[in-house]
Scaffold this active site. Structure first.
Site, PDB file in Angstrom:
ATOM      1  N   ARG A  82      76.650   7.121  71.564  1.00 13.09           N
ATOM      2  CA  ARG A  82      75.660   6.799  72.601  1.00 13.09           C
ATOM      3  C   ARG A  82      74.875   5.512  72.250  1.00 13.09           C
ATOM      4  O   ARG A  82      74.413   5.332  71.141  1.00 13.09           O
ATOM      5  CB  ARG A  82      74.699   7.973  72.753  1.00 13.09           C
ATOM      6  N   THR A 140      61.068   3.598  69.017  1.00 11.91           N
ATOM      7  CA  THR A 140      61.631   2.245  69.026  1.00 11.91           C
ATOM      8  C   THR A 140      60.545   1.196  68.800  1.00 11.91           C
ATOM      9  O   THR A 140      59.409   1.394  69.212  1.00 11.91           O
ATOM     10  CB  THR A 140      62.282   2.031  70.406  1.00 11.91           C
ATOM     11  N   THR A 168      60.430   0.689  75.583  1.00 10.79           N
ATOM     12  CA  THR A 168      60.680   1.914  74.814  1.00 10.79           C
ATOM     13  C   THR A 168      60.640   3.075  75.795  1.00 10.79           C
ATOM     14  O   THR A 168      59.876   3.054  76.761  1.00 10.79           O
ATOM     15  CB  THR A 168      59.629   2.133  73.704  1.00 10.79           C
ATOM     16  N   GLY A 169      61.476   4.072  75.584  1.00  9.31           N
ATOM     17  CA  GLY A 169      61.493   5.203  76.506  1.00  9.31           C
ATOM     18  C   GLY A 169      62.894   5.767  76.633  1.00  9.31           C
ATOM     19  O   GLY A 169      63.769   5.487  75.804  1.00  9.31           O
ATOM     20  N   GLY A 199      71.634   3.103  73.781  1.00  7.45           N
ATOM     21  CA  GLY A 199      70.542   3.106  74.749  1.00  7.45           C
ATOM     22  C   GLY A 199      70.302   1.746  75.370  1.00  7.45           C
ATOM     23  O   GLY A 199      71.180   0.876  75.382  1.00  7.45           O
TER      24      GLY A 199
END
Ligand code: ASP
Length: 304
Positions: free
Chosen positions: A198, A170, A221-222, A200
């Site tokens: 999905r 990302t 990000t993660g 995020g």
């Protein structure tokens, strides 16, 4: 006085274990994004303009998981998510599940400025972006051979979007401009092999993206599911406002909690006072910093 910080995702990047060509491409892409944002800020432009410009460069760059070069969903398509937030008045716009809009971050900005909404998704979001005059492309335009290979490999191994070796690619940008206003932008293709529509943390205001002139601008990000549950970006601003924590402590503490909850990743943030901080719990994070005093830094690994 202005500052711009960017990220291109966090992950298991270690010196000597990253494809040298990919590393060179990623570092060059980060530099280009810094220059695009810095040109605006040094001209007296706004933090919002700067984060959008920096994010656009990274979206166009196939080295990163956003726009062109996004990871593929389980069905082989790219679905992009993005959000932008202006700390001056806390205006925000976001899009999720875009399949044909070339510049997801600009679609998010159009939502912020030209619609009564904050978050729109799927076909409607592409339709909105088209009506707003943003370029539309075939979904295949986003797809690179490397991302196709990654999806095939993951599916062949029987793994899903929560594969432990995942790299988060990302992209994000945060900036404080000469007037002391902050802004944040985040854009992503999400997780490889994601299913069922999905979505995020990136396009969720308060989770992967947040900006508030009273505290900070944050991009994450993660593993998005954990960042959503931690309301990570907003949580950082809340700790600064209500606990008096400085930026670095707020980032480190929130990431530590995310680790306890089972998530890894990284965060970048700037404050209206001009502080800038990054933090990550993966071995590396693609990142960069530019500032009014001529600072230009790009880094990938933990110890740089
Ligand atoms: N946070 C993004 C998501 O969960 C993934 C990433 O950072 O690469 O969609």
């Amino acid at each position: 006085m202005w500052k711009l910080m960017i990220h291109g995702g966090s992950g298991a990047m270690r010196p000597g274990h990253l494809d040298p060509q990919h590393e060179r491409d990623a570092r060059a892409g980060l530099s280009d994004a810094l220059e695009a944002g810095a040109a605006i800020l040094s001209d007296g432009g706004s933090a919002v303009d700067a984060v959008e410009a920096a994010a656009r460069v990274l979206e166009e760059d196939p080295a990163f998981n956003a726009g062109r070069g996004s990871v593929l969903a389980a069905d082989g398509h790219v679905e992009c998510d993005a959000a932008i937030m202006d700390g001056n008045g806390r205006h925000a716009g976001a899009v999720a599940g875009l399949r044909s809009t070339r510049a997801p971050i600009s679609a998010a900005r159009k939502v912020m400025e030209d619609s009564p909404h904050v978050l729109i998704a799927k076909e409607g979001a592409d339709e909105f972006a088209r009506e707003a005059g943003l370029e539309q492309v075939a979904n295949s335009w986003f797809v690179t051979p490397e991302r196709r290979r990654q999806l095939d490999e993951l599916l062949a191994r029987g793994h899903d979007a929560f594969d432990a070796e995942i790299k988060y690619g990302t992209i994000g940008a945060v900036a404080v401009d000469a007037n002391g206003h902050v802004a944040a932008a985040t854009s992503t293709g999400g997780l490889t092999a994601k299913k069922w529509g999905r979505i995020g943390d990136s396009p969720l205001i308060g989770a992967g993206t947040y900006a508030d002139d009273r505290a900070a601008a944050v991009s994450a990000t993660g593993l998005g599911e954990i960042f959503i549950r931690a309301a990570a970006a907003h949580e950082i601003c809340a700790r600064m406002r209500f606990c008096g924590h400085d930026l670095q402590k707020a980032l480190d503490d929130v990431l530590a909690e995310i680790s306890e909850m089972g998530g890894t990743g990284g965060l970048i943030a700037v404050s209206p006072e001009g502080d800038a901080a990054w933090s990550f719990t993966t071995p590396g994070m693609y990142r960069g910093l530019a500032a009014h005093d001529g600072t230009r830094e790009v880094a990938v690994f933990g110890e740089e």
